[in-house]
Motif scaffolding. Structure first.
Motif, mmCIF file in Angstrom:
data_model
loop_
_atom_site.group_PDB
_atom_site.id
_atom_site.type_symbol
_atom_site.label_atom_id
_atom_site.label_comp_id
_atom_site.label_asym_id
_atom_site.label_seq_id
_atom_site.Cartn_x
_atom_site.Cartn_y
_atom_site.Cartn_z
ATOM 1 N N ASN A 173 0.834 -1.191 0.000
ATOM 2 C CA ASN A 173 0.000 0.000 0.000
ATOM 3 C C ASN A 173 0.872 1.246 0.000
ATOM 4 O O ASN A 173 1.797 1.374 0.803
ATOM 5 N N ILE A 174 0.543 2.167 -0.906
ATOM 6 C CA ILE A 174 1.289 3.411 -1.060
ATOM 7 C C ILE A 174 0.337 4.575 -0.847
ATOM 8 O O ILE A 174 -0.735 4.633 -1.464
ATOM 9 N N GLN A 175 0.730 5.503 0.012
ATOM 10 C CA GLN A 175 -0.066 6.710 0.223
ATOM 11 C C GLN A 175 0.486 7.803 -0.682
ATOM 12 O O GLN A 175 1.700 7.976 -0.794
ATOM 13 N N ILE A 176 -0.433 8.538 -1.301
ATOM 14 C CA ILE A 176 -0.079 9.643 -2.183
ATOM 15 C C ILE A 176 -0.309 10.949 -1.439
ATOM 16 O O ILE A 176 -1.418 11.228 -0.978
ATOM 17 N N ILE A 177 0.751 11.726 -1.303
ATOM 18 C CA ILE A 177 0.665 13.046 -0.684
ATOM 19 C C ILE A 177 0.902 14.058 -1.798
ATOM 20 O O ILE A 177 1.951 14.035 -2.447
ATOM 21 N N ASP A 178 -0.081 14.917 -2.016
ATOM 22 C CA ASP A 178 0.065 15.929 -3.062
ATOM 23 C C ASP A 178 -0.470 17.262 -2.565
ATOM 24 O O ASP A 178 -0.906 17.381 -1.432
ATOM 25 N N GLY A 179 -0.435 18.242 -3.416
ATOM 26 C CA GLY A 179 -0.872 19.576 -3.040
ATOM 27 C C GLY A 179 -2.321 19.873 -3.352
ATOM 28 O O GLY A 179 -2.748 21.020 -3.283
ATOM 29 N N ALA A 180 -3.096 18.860 -3.668
ATOM 30 C CA ALA A 180 -4.500 19.080 -4.034
ATOM 31 C C ALA A 180 -5.290 19.643 -2.855
ATOM 32 O O ALA A 180 -5.056 19.279 -1.704
ATOM 33 N N ASP A 181 -6.232 20.512 -3.152
ATOM 34 C CA ASP A 181 -7.065 21.109 -2.109
ATOM 35 C C ASP A 181 -7.942 20.090 -1.401
ATOM 36 O O ASP A 181 -8.322 20.291 -0.252
ATOM 37 N N ASN A 182 -8.256 18.966 -2.064
ATOM 38 C CA ASN A 182 -9.164 17.999 -1.446
ATOM 39 C C ASN A 182 -8.493 17.191 -0.336
ATOM 40 O O ASN A 182 -9.172 16.560 0.465
ATOM 41 N N ALA A 183 -7.173 17.197 -0.271
ATOM 42 C CA ALA A 183 -6.406 16.554 0.804
ATOM 43 C C ALA A 183 -6.883 15.141 1.112
ATOM 44 O O ALA A 183 -7.031 14.761 2.260
ATOM 45 N N THR A 184 -7.114 14.342 0.082
ATOM 46 C CA THR A 184 -7.567 12.971 0.332
ATOM 47 C C THR A 184 -6.440 12.053 0.775
ATOM 48 O O THR A 184 -6.668 11.106 1.504
ATOM 49 N N PHE A 185 -5.212 12.319 0.323
ATOM 50 C CA PHE A 185 -4.052 11.490 0.660
ATOM 51 C C PHE A 185 -4.403 10.017 0.500
ATOM 52 O O PHE A 185 -4.259 9.204 1.411
ATOM 53 N N SER A 186 -4.863 9.689 -0.670
ATOM 54 C CA SER A 186 -5.402 8.367 -0.995
ATOM 55 C C SER A 186 -4.342 7.280 -0.953
ATOM 56 O O SER A 186 -3.143 7.530 -1.066
ATOM 57 N N LEU A 187 -4.831 6.037 -0.820
ATOM 58 C CA LEU A 187 -3.982 4.852 -0.838
ATOM 59 C C LEU A 187 -4.245 4.061 -2.115
ATOM 60 O O LEU A 187 -5.383 3.958 -2.564
ATOM 61 N N PHE A 188 -3.155 3.506 -2.645
ATOM 62 C CA PHE A 188 -3.223 2.665 -3.827
ATOM 63 C C PHE A 188 -2.344 1.453 -3.594
ATOM 64 O O PHE A 188 -1.402 1.498 -2.805
ATOM 65 N N GLN A 189 -2.638 0.369 -4.306
ATOM 66 C CA GLN A 189 -1.866 -0.853 -4.144
ATOM 67 C C GLN A 189 -0.900 -1.058 -5.306
ATOM 68 O O GLN A 189 -1.252 -0.849 -6.467
ATOM 69 N N ALA A 190 0.301 -1.477 -4.956
ATOM 70 C CA ALA A 190 1.327 -1.805 -5.944
ATOM 71 C C ALA A 190 1.711 -3.266 -5.775
ATOM 72 O O ALA A 190 1.788 -3.763 -4.646
ATOM 73 N N ARG A 191 1.942 -3.928 -6.886
ATOM 74 C CA ARG A 191 2.503 -5.280 -6.806
ATOM 75 C C ARG A 191 3.917 -5.167 -6.230
ATOM 76 O O ARG A 191 4.542 -4.109 -6.281
ATOM 77 N N GLU A 192 4.426 -6.262 -5.738
ATOM 78 C CA GLU A 192 5.771 -6.278 -5.144
ATOM 79 C C GLU A 192 6.827 -5.769 -6.126
ATOM 80 O O GLU A 192 7.707 -4.989 -5.744
ATOM 81 N N ASP A 193 6.752 -6.206 -7.393
ATOM 82 C CA ASP A 193 7.750 -5.780 -8.376
ATOM 83 C C ASP A 193 7.629 -4.288 -8.685
ATOM 84 O O ASP A 193 8.637 -3.603 -8.869
ATOM 85 N N GLU A 194 6.403 -3.764 -8.727
ATOM 86 C CA GLU A 194 6.209 -2.333 -8.962
ATOM 87 C C GLU A 194 6.768 -1.528 -7.797
ATOM 88 O O GLU A 194 7.457 -0.520 -7.990
ATOM 89 N N TYR A 195 6.457 -1.973 -6.590
ATOM 90 C CA TYR A 195 6.948 -1.293 -5.389
ATOM 91 C C TYR A 195 8.470 -1.253 -5.391
ATOM 92 O O TYR A 195 9.073 -0.221 -5.079
ATOM 93 N N ALA A 196 9.099 -2.361 -5.735
ATOM 94 C CA ALA A 196 10.562 -2.447 -5.745
ATOM 95 C C ALA A 196 11.183 -1.480 -6.746
ATOM 96 O O ALA A 196 12.306 -1.009 -6.533
#
Length: 111
Positions: A3-26
């Motif tokens: 699981n990867i959290q995305i932190i960005d400058g968007a006004d909505n401040a959702t800081f959403s989570l997305f899933q990466a396969r092991e190879d993508e994460y690496a």
């Protein structure tokens, strides 16, 4: 899956989570890193490969309540705040002045 959290400058401040396969994460997080700037990822992997990985990850959102752990953080539009991240891009290497005493003890035990 990681699981990867995305932190960005968007006004909505959702800081959403997305899933990466092991190879993508690496590919996104190297040398034990668990945080990175998207600009650095693109610089390391190239726009095409970074786009392939990130495009796949955007198709795998996960609700925070359903996530079993948080494995990495990817920062967007953070180049001006780069100096806040440790050079290793590992959470356990955050400077003592930016974390509390309990975190210092925990992080020290994990280095």
């Amino acid at each position: 899956m990681k699981n990867i959290q995305i932190i960005d400058g968007a006004d909505n401040a959702t800081f959403s989570l997305f899933q990466a396969r092991e190879d993508e994460y690496a590919e996104l997080f190297v040398d034990g890193a668990d945080m990175d700037l998207v600009e650095d990822v693109i610089g390391r992997l190239g726009e095409d490969r970074a786009g392939e990985i990130l495009g796949a990850i955007w198709e795998r959102p996960i609700l925070k309540r359903d996530a079993n752990g948080l494995h990495g953080t990817l920062f967007y539009d953070w180049t001006a705040r780069r100096h806040h991240l440790p050079l290793t891009k590992r959470e356990v290497d955050l400077p003592d002045g930016s974390i509390n005493e309990a975190q210092r003890r925990l992080f020290q035990s994990m280095r």
